[in-house]
Design a protein around this motif. Structure first.
Motif, PDB file in Angstrom:
ATOM      1  N   PRO A   8       4.123 -11.498  15.713  1.00  0.00           N
ATOM      2  CA  PRO A   8       3.471 -10.189  15.668  1.00  0.00           C
ATOM      3  C   PRO A   8       2.104 -10.224  14.972  1.00  0.00           C
ATOM      4  N   VAL A   9       1.164  -9.510  15.552  1.00  0.00           N
ATOM      5  CA  VAL A   9      -0.199  -9.396  15.000  1.00  0.00           C
ATOM      6  C   VAL A   9      -0.381  -7.923  14.667  1.00  0.00           C
ATOM      7  N   SER A  10      -0.808  -7.614  13.445  1.00  0.00           N
ATOM      8  CA  SER A  10      -0.875  -6.192  13.115  1.00  0.00           C
ATOM      9  C   SER A  10      -2.240  -5.589  13.443  1.00  0.00           C
ATOM     10  N   ARG A  11      -3.291  -6.389  13.358  1.00  0.00           N
ATOM     11  CA  ARG A  11      -4.617  -5.820  13.516  1.00  0.00           C
ATOM     12  C   ARG A  11      -5.571  -6.898  14.040  1.00  0.00           C
ATOM     13  N   GLY A 257      -4.783  -2.948  18.998  1.00  0.00           N
ATOM     14  CA  GLY A 257      -4.648  -3.697  17.759  1.00  0.00           C
ATOM     15  C   GLY A 257      -5.239  -3.033  16.533  1.00  0.00           C
ATOM     16  N   PHE A 397       1.188  -7.372  19.773  1.00  0.00           N
ATOM     17  CA  PHE A 397       0.843  -6.232  18.900  1.00  0.00           C
ATOM     18  C   PHE A 397       2.042  -5.339  18.600  1.00  0.00           C
ATOM     19  N   ASP A 399       5.939  -5.037  16.893  1.00  0.00           N
ATOM     20  CA  ASP A 399       6.571  -5.672  15.722  1.00  0.00           C
ATOM     21  C   ASP A 399       7.445  -6.861  16.107  1.00  0.00           C
ATOM     22  N   ASN A 428      -8.645 -10.749  11.336  1.00  0.00           N
ATOM     23  CA  ASN A 428      -8.306  -9.342  11.136  1.00  0.00           C
ATOM     24  C   ASN A 428      -8.836  -8.838   9.792  1.00  0.00           C
TER      25      ASN A 428
END
Ligand SMILES: O=C(O)C1=C[C@@H](OP(=O)(O)O)[C@@H](O)[C@H](O)C1
Ligand SMILES: C=C(OP(=O)(O)O)C(=O)O
Length: 428
Positions: A8-11, A257, A397, A399, A428
């Motif tokens: 997962p990438v949060s931003r 994102g 993007f 969870d 990020n």
């Protein structure tokens, strides 16, 4: 089979310079071959589809040199059609932009040419183009199934006259016919039957023909007149725009994102219709900034849309996965020809979206997507379709992250896609 797990990438925040357009690269290579003079193509795409075109041109004796990174190609034009003194067999993979235009171009000269491809290419239609070329006197024989590659061309040149072509399955048939029309013996009038699909791709074709000195009169995309006696002349240098379809994944990443993503190499001045993907993203609520040669997408709350996507058939797949991050359903219509591309994209998209929890209605020419409250992790099958792999990377993007099966299939148009995606995800 290789699998790629995307955590997962949060931003995301960052900038991506998009590689050259597949559509422009393959058109420009073919027109440079038919033209008189030397052409230097700058920012050429280096991917499977372009390698198939280059390998075929090389086999046919066309002289060119490539830079070490294969993005600059200097090609010596033939100043007319390809003339061959022996029979050739050319393998074109699954590259529609090589198969359809080469099929037409090889009828112009002299020789015997067999065009083959991957198994999926044998299921992708070409009959409407062959029917049109036969009206101009071409001798083309199917080797397996009528209307599909592989096929053999016995070339003796094309006569002119009035020719009808069906445009309701693929615009590539009309593109191919337009590109060869100036080199027919007489003037050519093309009458388009059926509703022309993927119309903006015809603008790319006409733009490149004009750059190589050929005039076409276009009456509402229904009738085209190409006067006899015209010749392609090299403009010297052709700068290939960044690929607007490839840009769609990064723009969507920016919109989903939460940060800001700038894609360079393609912008407001682009000739590619797929830049309109940014408008579709804006209609979903994304914050889009346009410049002449870049586009920025900033994160914002997305909502579902109801849109006819016939004008952006490739980038539309990115809307289908972006829809997982929107509130409310997204309805995409008039996309029957998704079914005849690298895979049956309507069926593949519906199957894989359901795996992550979406409720999907798949129709003959539409897809309705209701996103889940939160997507779940899934192994996404990609069906040897580069765009399935690339558009499902957006699930990073969520969870849950995502696993992409056979990520290497992006080599058709974007060999280092996942490297670029990882680079962006780390900023990020
Ligand atoms: O002319 C082109 O460069 C293309 C036309 C479109 O195909 P259709 O016209 O078959 O929809 C598009 O999907 C394809 O990736 C490239
Ligand atoms: C449909 C596509 O390719 P092709 O040029 O082979 O038709 C595509 O790239 O999405």
């Amino acid at each position: 089979m290789e699998k790629l797990r995307l955590e997962p990438v949060s931003r995301v925040n960052g900038e991506v310079n998009i590689p050259g357009s597949k559509s422009i690269s393959n058109r420009a290579l073919l027109l440079a071959t038919l033209a008189s003079g030397e052409t230097t193509l700058v920012n050429l795409l280096d991917s499977d589809d372009i390698r198939h075109m280059l390998a075929s041109l090389k086999a046919l004796g066309v002289q060119f040199s490539l830079s070490d990174d294969k993005t600059v190609c200097t090609l010596q034009g033939l100043g007319g059609p390809i003339v061959a003194d022996k029979a050739f067999e050319l393998f074109l993979g699954n590259a529609g932009t090589a198969m359809r235009p080469l099929c037409a171009a090889l009828t112009l000269g002299v020789g015997e040419f067999t065009l083959t491809g991957e198994p999926r290419m044998e299921e992708r239609p070409i009959g409407d183009l062959v029917d049109a070329l036969r009206q101009l006197g071409a001798d083309i024989r199917y080797l397996k199934n009528d209307g599909f590659p592989p096929l053999t061309i016995k070339a003796t040149g094309l006569a002119g006259g009035v020719v009808e072509i069906d445009g309701s399955l693929s615009s590539q048939f009309l593109t191919a016919l337009l590109m060869v029309a100036p080199l027919a013996k007489d003037s050519v009038t093309i009458a388009v039957k059926g509703e022309l699909v993927s119309k903006p791709y015809i603008d790319i074709t006409l733009d490149l023909m004009a750059k190589f000195g050929v005039k076409v009169s276009n009456d509402k995309y229904q009738r085209f007149e190409i006067a006899a006696g015209q010749r392609y002349v090299s403009p010297g240098k052709v700068l290939v725009e960044g690929d607007a379809s490839s840009a769609s994944y990064f723009l969507a990443a920016g919109a989903i994102g939460g940060g800001e993503v700038k894609v360079t190499g393609v912008g407001r001045l682009a000739v590619q219709g797929d830049v309109k993907f940014a408008d579709a993203l804006a209609a979903m609520g994304a914050d889009i900034e346009w410049s002449d040669d870049y586009i920025i997408a900033r994160g914002s709350k997305l909502h579902g849309i109801d849109m006819d996507m016939n004008h952006i058939p490739d980038a539309a797949m990115t809307i289908a996965t972006a829809a997982l991050f929107a509130t409310g359903p997204t309805r995409m219509s008039n996309i029957y020809n998704w079914r005849i591309k690298e895979t049956d994209r309507l069926a593949a998209m519906a199957t894989e979206l359901r795996k992550v929890g979406a409720i999907v209605e798949e129709g003959h020419d539409y897809i309705h997507i209701t996103p889940p409250a939160a997507p779940n992790h899934a192994e996404i099958d990609t069906y040897n379709d580069h765009r399935m792999a690339m558009c499902f990377s957006l699930l990073a993007f969520a969870d849950c992250g995502v696993t992409i099966n056979d990520p290497g299939c992006t080599s058709k148009t974007f060999p280092d896609y996942f490297k670029r995606f990882a680079n962006l995800a780390s900023q990020n």
